[in-house]
Motif scaffolding. Structure first.
Motif, PDB file in Angstrom:
ATOM      1  N   GLY A  71       0.814  -1.206   0.000  1.00 13.34           N
ATOM      2  CA  GLY A  71       0.000   0.000   0.000  1.00 13.34           C
ATOM      3  C   GLY A  71       0.846   1.254   0.000  1.00 13.34           C
ATOM      4  N   PHE A  72       1.909   1.247   0.785  1.00 17.05           N
ATOM      5  CA  PHE A  72       2.811   2.395   0.817  1.00 17.05           C
ATOM      6  C   PHE A  72       3.461   2.609  -0.538  1.00 17.05           C
ATOM      7  CE2 PHE A  72       3.027   1.612   5.524  1.00 17.05           C
ATOM      8  CZ  PHE A  72       2.512   2.839   5.900  1.00 17.05           C
ATOM      9  N   LEU A  73       3.937   1.517  -1.148  1.00 16.79           N
ATOM     10  CA  LEU A  73       4.594   1.623  -2.452  1.00 16.79           C
ATOM     11  C   LEU A  73       3.620   2.090  -3.520  1.00 16.79           C
ATOM     12  CD1 LEU A  73       7.132   1.132  -4.150  1.00 16.79           C
ATOM     13  CD2 LEU A  73       6.361  -1.225  -4.482  1.00 16.79           C
ATOM     14  N   GLN A  74       2.403   1.552  -3.507  1.00 15.88           N
ATOM     15  CA  GLN A  74       1.398   1.949  -4.489  1.00 15.88           C
ATOM     16  C   GLN A  74       1.060   3.425  -4.362  1.00 15.88           C
ATOM     17  OE1 GLN A  74      -2.298  -0.168  -4.107  1.00 15.88           O
ATOM     18  NE2 GLN A  74      -3.114   0.593  -6.046  1.00 15.88           N
ATOM     19  N   GLY A  75       0.953   3.897  -3.134  1.00 18.64           N
ATOM     20  CA  GLY A  75       0.601   5.300  -2.911  1.00 18.64           C
ATOM     21  C   GLY A  75       1.624   6.257  -3.469  1.00 18.64           C
ATOM     22  N   ILE A  76       2.887   5.995  -3.210  1.00 17.69           N
ATOM     23  CA  ILE A  76       3.918   6.941  -3.658  1.00 17.69           C
ATOM     24  C   ILE A  76       4.147   6.837  -5.166  1.00 17.69           C
ATOM     25  CG2 ILE A  76       5.945   5.460  -3.301  1.00 17.69           C
ATOM     26  CD1 ILE A  76       7.265   8.023  -2.059  1.00 17.69           C
ATOM     27  N   LEU A  77       4.008   5.625  -5.735  1.00 13.40           N
ATOM     28  CA  LEU A  77       4.184   5.483  -7.174  1.00 13.40           C
ATOM     29  C   LEU A  77       3.063   6.165  -7.943  1.00 13.40           C
ATOM     30  CD1 LEU A  77       5.452   1.790  -7.591  1.00 13.40           C
ATOM     31  CD2 LEU A  77       6.753   3.908  -7.860  1.00 13.40           C
ATOM     32  N   LEU A  78       1.815   5.979  -7.483  1.00 16.09           N
ATOM     33  CA  LEU A  78       0.688   6.614  -8.153  1.00 16.09           C
ATOM     34  C   LEU A  78       0.787   8.131  -8.095  1.00 16.09           C
ATOM     35  CD1 LEU A  78      -2.351   4.396  -7.043  1.00 16.09           C
ATOM     36  CD2 LEU A  78      -1.366   4.578  -9.336  1.00 16.09           C
ATOM     37  N   SER A  79       1.353   8.639  -7.013  1.00 10.06           N
ATOM     38  CA  SER A  79       1.453  10.075  -6.852  1.00 10.06           C
ATOM     39  C   SER A  79       2.601  10.665  -7.660  1.00 10.06           C
ATOM     40  CB  SER A  79       1.631  10.424  -5.366  1.00 10.06           C
ATOM     41  OG  SER A  79       1.658  11.812  -5.182  1.00 10.06           O
ATOM     42  N   VAL A  80       3.762  10.031  -7.607  1.00 12.59           N
ATOM     43  CA  VAL A  80       4.951  10.594  -8.261  1.00 12.59           C
ATOM     44  C   VAL A  80       4.905  10.391  -9.774  1.00 12.59           C
ATOM     45  CG1 VAL A  80       7.454  10.408  -8.473  1.00 12.59           C
ATOM     46  CG2 VAL A  80       6.389  10.363  -6.216  1.00 12.59           C
ATOM     47  N   LEU A  81       4.498   9.187 -10.217  1.00  7.66           N
ATOM     48  CA  LEU A  81       4.447   8.898 -11.655  1.00  7.66           C
ATOM     49  C   LEU A  81       3.109   9.355 -12.225  1.00  7.66           C
ATOM     50  CD1 LEU A  81       6.023   5.312 -11.590  1.00  7.66           C
ATOM     51  CD2 LEU A  81       7.162   7.520 -11.945  1.00  7.66           C
ATOM     52  N   ASN A  82       2.898  10.645 -12.199  1.00 10.14           N
ATOM     53  CA  ASN A  82       1.604  11.216 -12.575  1.00 10.14           C
ATOM     54  C   ASN A  82       1.817  12.521 -13.336  1.00 10.14           C
ATOM     55  OD1 ASN A  82      -1.096  11.957 -12.714  1.00 10.14           O
ATOM     56  ND2 ASN A  82      -1.531  11.249 -10.637  1.00 10.14           N
ATOM     57  N   PRO A  83       1.996  12.455 -14.658  1.00  7.18           N
ATOM     58  CA  PRO A  83       2.279  13.664 -15.453  1.00  7.18           C
ATOM     59  C   PRO A  83       1.244  14.784 -15.301  1.00  7.18           C
ATOM     60  CG  PRO A  83       2.692  11.704 -16.763  1.00  7.18           C
ATOM     61  CD  PRO A  83       2.054  11.234 -15.483  1.00  7.18           C
ATOM     62  N   PRO A  84      -0.073  14.481 -15.244  1.00  4.85           N
ATOM     63  CA  PRO A  84      -1.042  15.584 -15.081  1.00  4.85           C
ATOM     64  C   PRO A  84      -0.833  16.381 -13.796  1.00  4.85           C
ATOM     65  CG  PRO A  84      -2.164  13.616 -15.839  1.00  4.85           C
ATOM     66  CD  PRO A  84      -0.766  13.200 -15.488  1.00  4.85           C
ATOM     67  N   VAL A  85      -0.455  15.702 -12.713  1.00  4.23           N
ATOM     68  CA  VAL A  85      -0.211  16.409 -11.447  1.00  4.23           C
ATOM     69  C   VAL A  85       1.044  17.254 -11.547  1.00  4.23           C
ATOM     70  CG1 VAL A  85       0.237  16.137  -8.977  1.00  4.23           C
ATOM     71  CG2 VAL A  85      -1.402  14.633 -10.114  1.00  4.23           C
ATOM     72  N   LEU A  86       2.051  16.737 -12.228  1.00  3.61           N
ATOM     73  CA  LEU A  86       3.276  17.519 -12.440  1.00  3.61           C
ATOM     74  C   LEU A  86       2.963  18.794 -13.214  1.00  3.61           C
ATOM     75  CD1 LEU A  86       6.342  17.899 -12.351  1.00  3.61           C
ATOM     76  CD2 LEU A  86       6.489  16.479 -14.410  1.00  3.61           C
ATOM     77  N   ILE A  87       2.159  18.654 -14.264  1.00  2.00           N
ATOM     78  CA  ILE A  87       1.782  19.823 -15.056  1.00  2.00           C
ATOM     79  C   ILE A  87       0.984  20.804 -14.211  1.00  2.00           C
ATOM     80  CG2 ILE A  87       0.400  20.592 -17.029  1.00  2.00           C
ATOM     81  CD1 ILE A  87       1.174  17.967 -18.412  1.00  2.00           C
ATOM     82  N   PHE A  88       0.103  20.271 -13.345  1.00  2.00           N
ATOM     83  CA  PHE A  88      -0.665  21.154 -12.451  1.00  2.00           C
ATOM     84  C   PHE A  88       0.267  21.996 -11.598  1.00  2.00           C
ATOM     85  CE2 PHE A  88      -2.056  21.753  -8.057  1.00  2.00           C
ATOM     86  CZ  PHE A  88      -3.130  22.604  -8.253  1.00  2.00           C
ATOM     87  N   TRP A  89       1.302  21.369 -11.023  1.00  2.00           N
ATOM     88  CA  TRP A  89       2.205  22.111 -10.154  1.00  2.00           C
ATOM     89  C   TRP A  89       3.055  23.108 -10.939  1.00  2.00           C
ATOM     90  CZ3 TRP A  89       1.678  23.075  -5.362  1.00  2.00           C
ATOM     91  CH2 TRP A  89       1.025  22.163  -4.525  1.00  2.00           C
ATOM     92  N   LEU A  90       3.388  22.774 -12.166  1.00  2.00           N
ATOM     93  CA  LEU A  90       4.106  23.732 -13.008  1.00  2.00           C
ATOM     94  C   LEU A  90       3.262  24.988 -13.223  1.00  2.00           C
ATOM     95  CD1 LEU A  90       5.534  21.280 -15.692  1.00  2.00           C
ATOM     96  CD2 LEU A  90       6.834  22.452 -13.905  1.00  2.00           C
ATOM     97  N   VAL A  91       1.986  24.771 -13.527  1.00  2.00           N
ATOM     98  CA  VAL A  91       1.072  25.895 -13.735  1.00  2.00           C
ATOM     99  C   VAL A  91       0.826  26.626 -12.420  1.00  2.00           C
ATOM    100  CG1 VAL A  91      -1.268  26.540 -14.427  1.00  2.00           C
ATOM    101  CG2 VAL A  91      -0.025  24.789 -15.711  1.00  2.00           C
ATOM    102  N   ALA A  92       0.661  25.872 -11.335  1.00  2.00           N
ATOM    103  CA  ALA A  92       0.374  26.476 -10.030  1.00  2.00           C
ATOM    104  C   ALA A  92       1.505  27.392  -9.577  1.00  2.00           C
ATOM    105  CB  ALA A  92       0.129  25.382  -8.991  1.00  2.00           C
ATOM    106  N   PHE A  93       2.748  26.933  -9.731  1.00  2.00           N
ATOM    107  CA  PHE A  93       3.881  27.759  -9.321  1.00  2.00           C
ATOM    108  C   PHE A  93       4.006  28.998 -10.202  1.00  2.00           C
ATOM    109  CE2 PHE A  93       5.731  23.870  -7.224  1.00  2.00           C
ATOM    110  CZ  PHE A  93       5.678  24.396  -5.943  1.00  2.00           C
ATOM    111  N   ALA A  94       3.720  28.829 -11.484  1.00  2.00           N
ATOM    112  CA  ALA A  94       3.762  29.988 -12.375  1.00  2.00           C
ATOM    113  C   ALA A  94       2.698  31.008 -11.967  1.00  2.00           C
ATOM    114  CB  ALA A  94       3.540  29.543 -13.822  1.00  2.00           C
ATOM    115  N   PHE A  95       1.504  30.517 -11.600  1.00  2.00           N
ATOM    116  CA  PHE A  95       0.421  31.404 -11.183  1.00  2.00           C
ATOM    117  C   PHE A  95       0.752  32.096  -9.857  1.00  2.00           C
ATOM    118  CE2 PHE A  95      -3.381  32.150  -8.633  1.00  2.00           C
ATOM    119  CZ  PHE A  95      -4.148  32.931  -9.489  1.00  2.00           C
ATOM    120  N   LEU A  96       1.255  31.339  -8.896  1.00  2.00           N
ATOM    121  CA  LEU A  96       1.585  31.916  -7.588  1.00  2.00           C
ATOM    122  C   LEU A  96       2.697  32.957  -7.708  1.00  2.00           C
ATOM    123  CD1 LEU A  96       1.474  28.690  -5.356  1.00  2.00           C
ATOM    124  CD2 LEU A  96      -0.164  30.589  -5.343  1.00  2.00           C
ATOM    125  N   SER A  97       3.666  32.682  -8.553  1.00  2.00           N
ATOM    126  CA  SER A  97       4.771  33.636  -8.730  1.00  2.00           C
ATOM    127  C   SER A  97       4.298  34.932  -9.369  1.00  2.00           C
ATOM    128  CB  SER A  97       5.872  33.001  -9.591  1.00  2.00           C
ATOM    129  OG  SER A  97       6.406  31.861  -8.960  1.00  2.00           O
TER     130      SER A  97
END
Length: 206
Positions: A108-134
């Motif tokens: 369960g621990f391994l599945q949780g971190i893999l699903l979260s880290v290997l997630n291109p849409p979330v990465l793109i969200f954070w790229l946009v989020a940081f650009a917006f916050l800045s």
């Protein structure tokens, strides 16, 4: 006061980003309905840790990663095809009649971190989020402000947990009201993945 602002900004941003249905959210729903909320907790906490890793990576490589994904057409095709394959696999995978055993905590621990880290849409969200916050806030989001940025990432951790906890509670209510929800959930997840993959391919082709 600055400390609270940074923590709240991280919490709010992560909570908003985690609300739309995604791989981690669907995994929490599926496990909660089939095995109970307690078995979903390892995924929730490790997904929150993975969210910190992903947002930290996005903070440092905002422009580089965004340009790479946009310019590398093969990466976009690969993501679209993987979504379609995953959706078709879930669609045609037979549902076992007997109740599945609860997964080991380590899995369960391994599945949780893999699903979260290997997630291109979330990465793109954070790229946009940081650009917006800045561009729209006075937050100093760089490692030169170590205490403040640490509180921001603490907020990210708590925001992710809060959003997934909402999914967990809703899943409990669904499980209590519908005994055949598993079949519908599997079909819904699979068709959603296939649809998203086809839309992505259509954008690339046309």
């Amino acid at each position: 006061m600055d400390y609270l602002i940074y923590a709240f900004a991280g919490l709010t941003t992560a909570f908003i980003g985690a609300l739309p249905p995604g791989a981690v959210n669907l995994a929490v729903v599926y496990i909660t309905i089939n095995k109970g909320g307690k078995d979903a907790l390892p995924i929730i906490f490790m997904a929150a840790l993975g969210e910190i890793i992903l947002s930290f990576f996005a903070l440092h490589f905002t422009m580089t990663v965004e340009e790479y994904i946009q310019r590398n057409i093969y990466v976009q095709y690969a993501i679209a095809l993987l979504l379609i394959i995953a959706g078709l696999f879930l669609l045609f995978k037979p549902i076992p009649r007997n109740k599945a055993k609860a997964p080991k905590k380590s899995r369960g621990f391994l599945q949780g971190i893999l699903l979260s880290v290997l997630n291109p849409p979330v990465l793109i969200f954070w790229l946009v989020a940081f650009a917006f916050l800045s561009a729209n806030t006075h937050l100093m989001l760089h490692m030169g402000r170590l205490q403040l940025i640490s509180l921001f990432f603490l907020g990210v951790f708590l925001g992710k947990i809060l959003a997934l906890w909402v999914y967990l509670q809703l899943s409990k209510r669904i499980a209590a009201k519908a005994s055949n929800i598993t079949s519908h959930l599997n079909k819904g997840i699979s068709l959603t993945l296939v649809f998203i993959g086809l839309i992505q391919l259509a954008k690339l082709v046309f």
